[in-house]
Design an enzyme around this catalytic site. Structure first.
Site, PDB file in Angstrom:
ATOM      1  N   TYR A  49       0.810  -1.222   0.000  1.00 47.26           N
ATOM      2  CA  TYR A  49       0.000   0.000   0.000  1.00 47.26           C
ATOM      3  C   TYR A  49       0.846   1.276   0.000  1.00 47.26           C
ATOM      4  O   TYR A  49       0.377   2.322   0.442  1.00 47.26           O
ATOM      5  CB  TYR A  49      -0.952  -0.008   1.195  1.00 47.26           C
ATOM      6  CG  TYR A  49      -2.179  -0.889   0.988  1.00 47.26           C
ATOM      7  CD1 TYR A  49      -3.070  -0.659  -0.069  1.00 47.26           C
ATOM      8  CD2 TYR A  49      -2.457  -1.952   1.842  1.00 47.26           C
ATOM      9  CE1 TYR A  49      -4.182  -1.463  -0.268  1.00 47.26           C
ATOM     10  CE2 TYR A  49      -3.585  -2.761   1.654  1.00 47.26           C
ATOM     11  CZ  TYR A  49      -4.438  -2.500   0.598  1.00 47.26           C
ATOM     12  OH  TYR A  49      -5.556  -3.285   0.408  1.00 47.26           O
ATOM     13  N   ARG A 102     -18.469  -6.457  -2.982  1.00 47.89           N
ATOM     14  CA  ARG A 102     -18.567  -5.476  -1.896  1.00 47.89           C
ATOM     15  C   ARG A 102     -20.010  -5.029  -1.684  1.00 47.89           C
ATOM     16  O   ARG A 102     -20.436  -4.772  -0.558  1.00 47.89           O
ATOM     17  CB  ARG A 102     -17.669  -4.281  -2.203  1.00 47.89           C
ATOM     18  CG  ARG A 102     -16.173  -4.606  -2.031  1.00 47.89           C
ATOM     19  CD  ARG A 102     -15.308  -3.580  -2.727  1.00 47.89           C
ATOM     20  NE  ARG A 102     -13.900  -3.635  -2.353  1.00 47.89           N
ATOM     21  CZ  ARG A 102     -12.953  -2.931  -2.957  1.00 47.89           C
ATOM     22  NH1 ARG A 102     -13.270  -2.113  -3.968  1.00 47.89           N
ATOM     23  NH2 ARG A 102     -11.694  -3.029  -2.572  1.00 47.89           N
ATOM     24  N   ASN A 112     -13.612  -3.673   3.663  1.00 48.20           N
ATOM     25  CA  ASN A 112     -14.259  -3.861   2.358  1.00 48.20           C
ATOM     26  C   ASN A 112     -13.927  -5.173   1.659  1.00 48.20           C
ATOM     27  O   ASN A 112     -14.010  -5.266   0.433  1.00 48.20           O
ATOM     28  CB  ASN A 112     -13.968  -2.661   1.449  1.00 48.20           C
ATOM     29  CG  ASN A 112     -12.495  -2.531   1.143  1.00 48.20           C
ATOM     30  OD1 ASN A 112     -11.671  -3.255   1.688  1.00 48.20           O
ATOM     31  ND2 ASN A 112     -12.156  -1.623   0.248  1.00 48.20           N
ATOM     32  N   HIS A 115      -9.313  -7.062  -2.102  1.00 46.89           N
ATOM     33  CA  HIS A 115      -8.421  -6.224  -2.916  1.00 46.89           C
ATOM     34  C   HIS A 115      -8.280  -6.875  -4.286  1.00 46.89           C
ATOM     35  O   HIS A 115      -8.208  -8.093  -4.388  1.00 46.89           O
ATOM     36  CB  HIS A 115      -7.029  -6.126  -2.281  1.00 46.89           C
ATOM     37  CG  HIS A 115      -5.986  -5.591  -3.220  1.00 46.89           C
ATOM     38  ND1 HIS A 115      -5.798  -4.240  -3.411  1.00 46.89           N
ATOM     39  CD2 HIS A 115      -5.128  -6.220  -4.079  1.00 46.89           C
ATOM     40  CE1 HIS A 115      -4.846  -4.060  -4.342  1.00 46.89           C
ATOM     41  NE2 HIS A 115      -4.426  -5.246  -4.746  1.00 46.89           N
ATOM     42  N   GLU A 126       2.272  -6.656  -7.701  1.00 44.90           N
ATOM     43  CA  GLU A 126       1.638  -7.245  -6.521  1.00 44.90           C
ATOM     44  C   GLU A 126       1.746  -8.765  -6.500  1.00 44.90           C
ATOM     45  O   GLU A 126       1.918  -9.363  -5.435  1.00 44.90           O
ATOM     46  CB  GLU A 126       0.170  -6.800  -6.467  1.00 44.90           C
ATOM     47  CG  GLU A 126       0.034  -5.293  -6.226  1.00 44.90           C
ATOM     48  CD  GLU A 126      -1.386  -4.766  -6.359  1.00 44.90           C
ATOM     49  OE1 GLU A 126      -2.306  -5.572  -6.673  1.00 44.90           O
ATOM     50  OE2 GLU A 126      -1.593  -3.552  -6.159  1.00 44.90           O
TER      51      GLU A 126
END
Ligand code: IDP
Ligand code: MG
Length: 156
Positions: A49, A102, A112, A115, A126
């Site tokens: 992040y 979501r 939430n 990702h 990632e």
């Protein structure tokens, strides 16, 4: 074919929603090519992040993401990055449309559930953060020819 990084966040694992969410990707026709349960370290959360480092919610986000195990997945398909983002819905469950992950499973403006990488560059970065060599498998699905039209020699 694109491969995208999906994280089923601590709230999804704690609420016992991982199976339902994984099923949505399988039902859609996307292929799971990597998956594991893990606890995210402070260092990994900070790296993942880092684009949000200056945001007011950043400390809480890192605390949340490291608070309890997550399920990380590598998901593959034509346009998988955008398809997965559409399936996830808007950032918070309070605003996300019904029919999205979501939108169907959450109401919070902080937790939430999921990702998903937001671009090919992000996905590449990632996936390398969360999966080591040999952890993303190139395997053939027996039913692939009924997921994609392969008659032209490529998946359509
Ligand atoms: P996205 O996950 O839909 O791409 P981003 O804006 O990239 O949303 O934010 C990354 C993550 O940071 C979100 O999924 C959420 O967990 C967290 N986040 C974003 N904005 C807020 C906020 O206003 N309060 C709390 N957490 C937030
Ligand atoms: Mg984002």
């Amino acid at each position: 074919m694109e491969t995208t990084l999906i994280i089923l966040k601590p709230d999804a694992v704690q609420r016992g929603l991982t199976g339902k969410i994984i099923s949505r990707f399988e039902d859609k026709g996307l292929q799971v090519v990597g998956m594991k349960l893990m606890q995210i370290s402070q260092q990994l959360a900070a790296t993942h992040y880092e684009a949000h480092k200056e945001r007011p919610f950043y400390p809480g986000l890192v605390k949340f993401m490291t608070s309890s195990p997550v399920v990380v997945m590598a998901i593959r398909g034509n346009g998988a990055i955008g398809i997965a983002r559409n399936m996830m819905g808007a950032t918070f469950g309070s605003k996300a449309n019904p029919g999205t992950i979501r939108g169907d499973f959450g109401v919070s403006n902080s937790f939430n559930l999921i990702h998903g990488s937001d671009s090919p560059e992000a996905a590449e970065r990632e996936l390398k953060l969360f999966f080591g060599a040999g952890e993303v498998l190139n395997w053939s699905r027996a039913g692939e020819v009924w997921v994609y039209d392969m008659s032209g020699g490529k998946a359509e």
